[in-house]
Design an enzyme around this catalytic site. Structure first.
Site, PDB file in Angstrom:
ATOM      1  N   SER A  71       0.834  -1.196   0.000  1.00 25.36           N
ATOM      2  CA  SER A  71       0.000   0.000   0.000  1.00 25.36           C
ATOM      3  C   SER A  71       0.876   1.256   0.000  1.00 25.36           C
ATOM      4  CB  SER A  71      -0.960  -0.052   1.194  1.00 25.36           C
ATOM      5  OG  SER A  71      -1.967   0.922   1.093  1.00 25.36           O
ATOM      6  N   ASP A 130      -9.047  -4.484  -6.049  1.00 25.02           N
ATOM      7  CA  ASP A 130      -8.565  -3.543  -5.037  1.00 25.02           C
ATOM      8  C   ASP A 130      -9.415  -2.274  -5.090  1.00 25.02           C
ATOM      9  OD1 ASP A 130      -7.153  -1.784  -3.419  1.00 25.02           O
ATOM     10  OD2 ASP A 130      -5.188  -2.370  -4.175  1.00 25.02           O
ATOM     11  N   HIS A 178      -7.380  -5.594  -1.734  1.00 26.20           N
ATOM     12  CA  HIS A 178      -6.218  -4.741  -1.464  1.00 26.20           C
ATOM     13  C   HIS A 178      -5.196  -5.382  -0.539  1.00 26.20           C
ATOM     14  CE1 HIS A 178      -3.902  -1.119  -0.705  1.00 26.20           C
ATOM     15  NE2 HIS A 178      -4.127  -1.230   0.595  1.00 26.20           N
TER      16      HIS A 178
END
Length: 435
Positions: free
Chosen positions: A249, A343, A378
């Site tokens: 991330s 995601d 994600h």
């Protein structure tokens, strides 16, 4: 009917439940075998885990015994429960908070020096609730570890760092890795501990909520990551010329920026999970976390029907302005991108495709490997970690597909790291460590 009920009532003393291995690494599969039941006997295999925060998690599956009076979870299909079909590790990846738990829970191992203890039980019939009120036919406690025997955990505070270094078992020297999590902050150790269990000296680094930020109120600058790199580079048990970065991330944003622009950090390879190269390159931005406010546009923030925030559109469309993207065409080390195509937090798939085009134009596409997983979300973690689809923010992902992505990408990430960090020879460490 009476004979059948009598048989079931006495079955408790006869049912045999075995889990092998009962003690192993978190990314190691185990086999659950139920024996000595009647052919066609309906049973529920149940997993229960109480995490360090005091919250309870459960998973369960419905099975029908074979003609030999057995159920093998690795081979037989579940007829229902928290997963269906043949799922050897479904009892782990489908763990969910027990009914009545507060919303927004995420399973994270906080103390990696203790095991995750999961109780596997067998119940009569196909149950969906009320497990605590039932007496199991059999039960076994299994241990899943992030730290293999001999792995050393070393807190790091030098240079103002808030970090933990995990050294593999053995004298070394070992290749090193700087492990960066995302926007949640805090010092998250379990992935670094697991990497060390596979022969890579890994440093988990807190860069959003480190002690120095708590004391000064200021976010760290890029020199903070260079200081962490130097600690790895200069450690006597680490091969200073064989260091990687792994970012998830927001950690991806930092990893890409440092890999391309830092004059100090010279990576042997990089792994980026569920992130983007989109960020302001020029200007006085001290830290990549500011990019969210830089790009934020209230009109691009969406909510799903459960009122979870969807942020993926904040960086969309992927800009064409070169000053708003890391110039991955300048990258000189192998790069592995891991993305979930569902995601909902970052446009990670679109970013990966743009990076691929940029590297094609620059002639360094041979350095790029992309692992893209349909219907994965994600938060792609090590294998058999329960998926977190949403915690205030929608992360996306369908449970089975997300589990497949986690297992496959972890295996390929380990291969990628071994090839690029060890280069075929592994001084001082085995390829993997089992308990």
């Amino acid at each position: 009917i009476f004979f059948y009920n009598c048989t079931i009532s006495t079955a408790r003393c006869c049912v045999k439940l075995s889990v092998h291995p009962s003690r192993g690494l978190m990314d190691e599969k185990f086999t659950v075998l139920v024996q000595n039941v009647l052919p066609g006997f309906q049973l529920t295999v149940y997993a229960f885990y109480k995490c360090e925060g005091g919250y309870s998690w459960e998973a369960f599956a419905h099975y029908t015994a074979s003609a030999t009076g057995a159920v093998n979870v690795s081979e037989d299909p579940s007829r229902g429960g928290t997963y269906s079909g043949v799922e050897p590790m479904g009892l782990m990846w489908s763990l969910r908070p027990v009914p009545g738990s507060k919303s927004g829970l995420r399973m994270r191992k906080m103390n990696v020096q203790t095991p995750m203890e999961v109780t596997i039980s067998v119940y009569q019939g196909h149950l969906t609730e009320g497990f605590v009120d039932q007496v199991p036919l059999a039960a076994v406690v299994v241990e899943r570890w992030y730290m293999a025997p001999g792995v050393r955990r070393i807190p790091i505070t030098e240079g103002g760092l808030t970090a933990t270094l995990f050294l593999p078992s053995g004298p070394g020297p070992f290749p090193g890795l700087l492990d960066l999590w995302g926007g949640g902050g805090k010092l998250v150790e379990y992935r670094a501990a697991l990497l060390a269990s596979h022969g890579i000296a890994a440093m988990a680094l807190d860069y959003l909520t480190p002690q120095i930020t708590k004391e000064t109120g200021k976010m760290v600058d890029y020199e903070y990551f260079e200081a962490a790199y130097r600690v790895l580079e200069q450690h006597p048990q680490i091969l200073g010329s064989r260091i990687a970065m792994l970012g998830l991330s927001f950690g991806t944003s930092v990893t890409l920026r440092m890999a391309v622009y830092s004059q100090v950090i010279k990576l042997r390879c990089a792994v980026c999970i569920s992130g983007s190269h989109v960020q302001p390159i020029d200007g006085s931005h001290l830290f990549v976390f500011s990019l969210l406010s830089f790009f934020s546009n209230a009109d691009k923030t969406r909510f799903n029907e459960e009122q979870h925030v969807i942020w993926r559109d904040l960086l969309m469309p992927i800009p064409t302005d070169a000053s708003l993207k890391v110039d991955v065409g300048r990258l000189r080390c192998p790069l592995l991108l891991v993305v979930g195509e569902d995601d909902q937090n970052w446009p990670s798939y679109e970013s990966a495709m743009d990076m691929k085009e940029m590297m094609q134009r620059a002639g360094n596409e041979h350095l790029l490997t992309v692992l893209s997983y349909p219907n994965a979300g994600h938060l792609i973690e090590p294998p058999f970690t329960p998926s977190a689809r949403a915690i205030m923010v929608l992360w996306g992902g369908e449970p089975v597909a997300h589990s497949v992505a986690q297992e496959d990408s972890w295996r390929k990430t380990l291969v990628f790291l071994r090839v690029n960090l060890y280069g075929g020879s592994q001084p001082g460490a085995a390829a993997s460590s089992h308990l």
